[in-house]
Design an enzyme around this catalytic site. Structure first.
Site, PDB file in Angstrom:
ATOM      1  N   GLU A 187       0.749  -1.335   0.017  1.00 56.42           N
ATOM      2  CA  GLU A 187       0.039  -0.169   0.066  1.00 56.42           C
ATOM      3  C   GLU A 187       0.964   1.455  -0.140  1.00 56.42           C
ATOM      4  OE1 GLU A 187      -4.568  -0.538   2.491  1.00 56.42           O
ATOM      5  OE2 GLU A 187      -2.971  -1.601   3.786  1.00 56.42           O
ATOM      6  N   GLU A 196      -4.165  -9.275   3.712  1.00 60.24           N
ATOM      7  CA  GLU A 196      -4.741  -8.912   4.459  1.00 60.24           C
ATOM      8  C   GLU A 196      -5.999 -10.180   4.681  1.00 60.24           C
ATOM      9  OE1 GLU A 196      -2.929  -5.620   3.844  1.00 60.24           O
ATOM     10  OE2 GLU A 196      -3.455  -6.765   2.800  1.00 60.24           O
TER      11      GLU A 196
END
Length: 258
Positions: free
Chosen positions: A112, A132
């Site tokens: 990210e 995730e």
């Protein structure tokens, strides 16, 4: 205490180095705090025209520091995620062009972080992934928004739903990174590209970044208006006059960022 974020500056280019190799450069609270301070300093520096972010050791960034998070209660976890989200947004909002030099694994929040940069260069054998969902959560620092904007909804959903790890070479074919090169050439390639950027007018680089980033988030007519405003912001700059003179005199321009 050792610095968890180091930096070097040469030829109008600042290189930010995440410096926790013993923890795969995971985003601890201390590292994030140091990174925030450095980013705030960089924003106001006219002599910094391009920023490269990379990691020390064989890693780019493993994402959130899960060992640190293990002892947190629910509210502390929420605050920790917000801190990561805030810093990654700060990276996206750095006015200068930014390049992620992904020298090794970039997982979760580490990827990210790279997605918040303007350009990404990865080692061909580096592992990248938003993993995730395999941990019972979802990407929470921009991954669900920046990845589909970069590679399309279907591909982004596939990678996120599967928590799939891909190589830098595969990331290049998907358009997730602009270049995949040999691991030892990642920083060299980033620096080569940065040197091309800094030959041009710094104010122009900043306004071009605004025009692209803001324009892509809206319809074409609004985007064209944003471009017009960004262009007009340069009309009274000394660098615009210098660019014209240098062209007429057939020489390299000497830009000052004014």
């Amino acid at each position: 205490m050792d610095e968890m974020v180091r930096w070097e500056h040469r030829e109008k280019i600042t290189i930010i180095i995440l410096n926790r190799p013993e923890a795969a450069n995971a985003l601890s609270k201390q590292l994030l705090s140091e990174l925030k301070q450095l980013l705030q300093t960089i924003k106001g520096q006219n002599d910094i025209q391009t920023v490269i972010i990379t990691g020390s050791g064989p890693f780019f960034c493993a994402g959130a520091d899960l060992k640190e998070r293990k002892g947190m209660d629910e509210e502390e976890v929420k605050q920790a995620v917000q801190q990561i989200r805030s810093i990654i947004n700060e990276v996206e909002n750095v006015p200068q062009p930014t390049i992620a030099a992904i020298n090794g694994a970039a997982m979760g929040g580490g990827l990210e972080l790279a997605l918040a940069c303007d350009i990404r260069i990865a080692a061909q054998d580096a592992k990248l992934g938003l993993t995730e969902t395999s941990l019972g959560i979802i990407p929470g620092a921009g991954g669900t928004q920046r990845l589909p904007r970069l590679i399309g909804k279907g591909r982004a959903k596939e990678l996120i739903f599967a928590a799939r790890k891909i190589s830098g070479a595969e990331a290049e074919t998907l358009g997730l990174v602009e270049y995949a090169v040999e691991a030892e050439r990642v920083l060299e390639k980033a620096f080569e590209l940065a040197k091309e950027f800094v030959e041009n007018a710094p104010l122009s680089l900043r306004q071009a970044k605004i025009a692209v980033n803001k324009g892509m988030e809206t319809d074409i007519m609004t985007g064209l208006k944003i471009e017009e405003l960004a262009y007009n912001a340069l009309l009274n700059s000394s660098d615009r006059i210098e660019g014209l003179k240098a062209f007429q005199e057939k020489r390299q321009p000497r830009y000052t960022g004014r």
